[in-house]
Design a protein around this motif. Structure first.
Motif, PDB file in Angstrom:
ATOM      1  N   CYS A 314      23.661 -41.761 -41.972  1.00  0.00           N
ATOM      2  CA  CYS A 314      24.651 -42.747 -41.728  1.00  0.00           C
ATOM      3  C   CYS A 314      24.333 -43.142 -40.244  1.00  0.00           C
ATOM      4  O   CYS A 314      24.165 -42.268 -39.362  1.00  0.00           O
ATOM      5  N   LEU A 315      23.972 -44.526 -39.962  1.00  0.00           N
ATOM      6  CA  LEU A 315      23.672 -45.146 -38.550  1.00  0.00           C
ATOM      7  C   LEU A 315      24.778 -45.639 -38.020  1.00  0.00           C
ATOM      8  O   LEU A 315      25.123 -46.628 -38.666  1.00  0.00           O
ATOM      9  N   LEU A 316      25.320 -45.188 -36.906  1.00  0.00           N
ATOM     10  CA  LEU A 316      26.435 -45.891 -35.902  1.00  0.00           C
ATOM     11  C   LEU A 316      25.952 -46.397 -34.862  1.00  0.00           C
ATOM     12  O   LEU A 316      25.372 -45.463 -33.949  1.00  0.00           O
ATOM     13  N   ASP A 317      26.240 -47.625 -34.651  1.00  0.00           N
ATOM     14  CA  ASP A 317      25.551 -48.233 -33.380  1.00  0.00           C
ATOM     15  C   ASP A 317      26.808 -48.749 -32.399  1.00  0.00           C
ATOM     16  O   ASP A 317      27.435 -49.663 -32.604  1.00  0.00           O
ATOM     17  N   GLU A 318      27.007 -47.936 -31.543  1.00  0.00           N
ATOM     18  CA  GLU A 318      28.128 -48.148 -30.576  1.00  0.00           C
ATOM     19  C   GLU A 318      29.433 -48.675 -30.983  1.00  0.00           C
ATOM     20  O   GLU A 318      30.252 -49.460 -30.740  1.00  0.00           O
ATOM     21  N   GLN A 343      24.474 -36.898 -42.835  1.00  0.00           N
ATOM     22  CA  GLN A 343      23.832 -36.770 -41.422  1.00  0.00           C
ATOM     23  C   GLN A 343      24.067 -37.892 -40.632  1.00  0.00           C
ATOM     24  O   GLN A 343      23.579 -39.285 -41.312  1.00  0.00           O
ATOM     25  N   PHE A 344      24.844 -38.260 -39.517  1.00  0.00           N
ATOM     26  CA  PHE A 344      25.305 -38.980 -38.754  1.00  0.00           C
ATOM     27  C   PHE A 344      24.076 -39.361 -37.536  1.00  0.00           C
ATOM     28  O   PHE A 344      23.899 -38.317 -36.780  1.00  0.00           O
ATOM     29  N   LEU A 345      23.511 -40.469 -37.465  1.00  0.00           N
ATOM     30  CA  LEU A 345      22.866 -40.886 -36.481  1.00  0.00           C
ATOM     31  C   LEU A 345      23.605 -41.960 -35.785  1.00  0.00           C
ATOM     32  O   LEU A 345      23.705 -43.071 -36.014  1.00  0.00           O
ATOM     33  N   PHE A 346      24.194 -41.663 -34.480  1.00  0.00           N
ATOM     34  CA  PHE A 346      24.965 -42.735 -33.763  1.00  0.00           C
ATOM     35  C   PHE A 346      24.533 -43.010 -32.278  1.00  0.00           C
ATOM     36  O   PHE A 346      23.896 -42.150 -31.741  1.00  0.00           O
ATOM     37  N   ILE A 347      24.747 -44.232 -31.966  1.00  0.00           N
ATOM     38  CA  ILE A 347      24.133 -44.694 -30.446  1.00  0.00           C
ATOM     39  C   ILE A 347      25.652 -44.622 -29.924  1.00  0.00           C
ATOM     40  O   ILE A 347      26.264 -45.380 -30.269  1.00  0.00           O
ATOM     41  N   SER A 348      25.551 -44.257 -28.703  1.00  0.00           N
ATOM     42  CA  SER A 348      26.854 -43.898 -27.982  1.00  0.00           C
ATOM     43  C   SER A 348      26.530 -43.912 -26.524  1.00  0.00           C
ATOM     44  O   SER A 348      25.524 -43.420 -26.046  1.00  0.00           O
TER      45      SER A 348
END
Length: 391
Positions: A314-318, A343-348
């Motif tokens: 799962c990709l979370l962008d800000e 598995q989370f991939l996030f931009i923050s």
């Protein structure tokens, strides 16, 4: 013309039956009158015979009167006179009865003659009707032969004929059809072959049409089956997502409630409206929420779908950009809870969000146009520097 002749034949037969009935009645009346005449004749003969007997009795009495002696004659004279008087009276009665019978016979004879005279016109009419019936029968046979020669469908013609049709109209139709047939011109001898080819082509097209109709029916049945299964699956998915959404929304907001509402009766065509009520606010649509509330509501909806069918990544962008610290902490706790299956991939850029990461990858640009990646493994750092590990 055929219909007119048929009607004339039916009328002639009806009149013939009436004339025969009248003739039978006249014959019966004639026989009755003849019987009466015979009876009157017998009565006249009987009266004549009685009168003869009375005359003979008178003559016998006179002879007896002459043969008797004067003494005896005077004694029996009165008796003979009485007998004569009674015989004369009987003779007068017989003659009166004979006159009456003769008069009745005359009346009966007159009635018979009158019946004979009235019967003759009926006989003439019967003869005339028989001639008309014979002529109508001949016309009918001629028309039947003409119909048979033309191979006409009499049943179809009978259905088209109505009692209110006039002979002039039928004659006009015959003329019109005759002209139309004449306008067709000469007979096409190749028409039978063309008809056979056209029939074969039609049979082929009919079979193709039957195949297409069967295919359409099969497709329609498949579409109906797919629609039914789609409705069932979509309704089940909607109910499960709605349940997860109503469970995750209070967790992310620390209270409140939310639900998904369909905007139409048909589930395949209807839309979905998000109804969210954060803590301390009235129930409202998502359009009335603030930016952070919208983001957190959308996150709850996305996580509800993930719980229905978890994905490996799962990709979370800000996502946490519009959130305050309290909402960010709740968001981080939700991500940690779901990281067991995804598995989370996030931009923050948020420090609170960075603290929950197992590995940090930073992007820096020390030189204009040149990016560098800096990676930090939080677990190894925690093992090496326990005081930096998150509590």
């Amino acid at each position: 013309v055929f219909l007119e002749k048929e009607q004339a034949l039916a009328d002639a037969r009806q009149q013939l039956r009436e004339m025969e009935r009248a003739a039978q009645e006249a014959q019966f009346a004639e026989k009755s009158q003849r019987s009466k005449i015979e009876e009157l004749r017998r009565n006249i003969a009987t009266a004549t015979q009685q009168a003869s007997q009375v005359g003979e009795s008178i003559e016998v009495g006179q002879q007896e009167l002459e043969s008797l002696e004067s003494g005896a004659a005077s004694d029996g004279l009165q008796d003979l006179l009485d007998r004569r008087t009674s015989q004369e009276r009987a003779l007068a009665d017989a003659r009166h009865e004979l006159d009456q019978i003769t008069q009745q016979l005359r009346h009966a004879e007159d009635s018979r003659m009158q019946a004979e005279r009235s019967l003759q016109p009926q006989r003439d009419k019967i003869t005339e009707m028989q001639l008309k019936e014979q002529a109508a029968r001949l016309n009918q046979e001629q028309f039947a032969e003409a119909l048979a020669a033309t191979q006409a469908d009499e049943a179809a013609l009978s259905e088209k004929l109505h009692p209110d049709m006039k002979p002039s109209y039928l004659q006009g139709e015959v003329t019109r059809l005759t002209n139309a047939i004449a306008a067709l011109g000469a007979v096409n001898l190749a028409a039978l072959d063309e008809l056979a080819q056209a029939s074969e082509r039609k049979n082929f097209l009919d079979s193709q049409n039957a195949d297409l109709v069967a295919a359409i029916t099969t497709l329609e049945d498949a579409i109906h089956k797919i629609d039914k299964e789609t409705r069932d699956l979509l309704q089940d998915t909607f109910d499960r997502v709605n349940q997860h959404f109503s469970e995750l929304f209070p967790i992310l907001f620390g209270g409140g409630n939310a639900k998904l509402v369909m905007t139409g009766d048909e589930i395949l065509d209807s839309g979905v409206q998000v109804m969210a009520q954060p803590p301390g606010k009235k129930n409202a649509t998502i359009h009335l929420l603030s930016g952070g509330e919208k983001a957190l509501t959308a996150t709850a909806l996305v996580f509800s779908m993930f719980r229905l069918n978890p994905a490996p990544f799962c990709l979370l962008d800000e996502v946490d950009a519009p959130l305050d610290d309290a909402n960010t902490e709740r968001f981080c706790r939700m991500v940690k809870r779901m990281s067991d299956h995804t598995q989370f991939l996030f931009i923050s850029h948020n420090k609170i969000a960075m603290e929950m990461a197992h590995q940090l990858i930073g992007v820096t640009m020390q030189e204009q146009g040149v990016s560098r990646i800096v990676a930090v493994d939080m677990e190894s750092v925690g093992a090496e520097f326990p005081e930096l590990a998150p509590a």
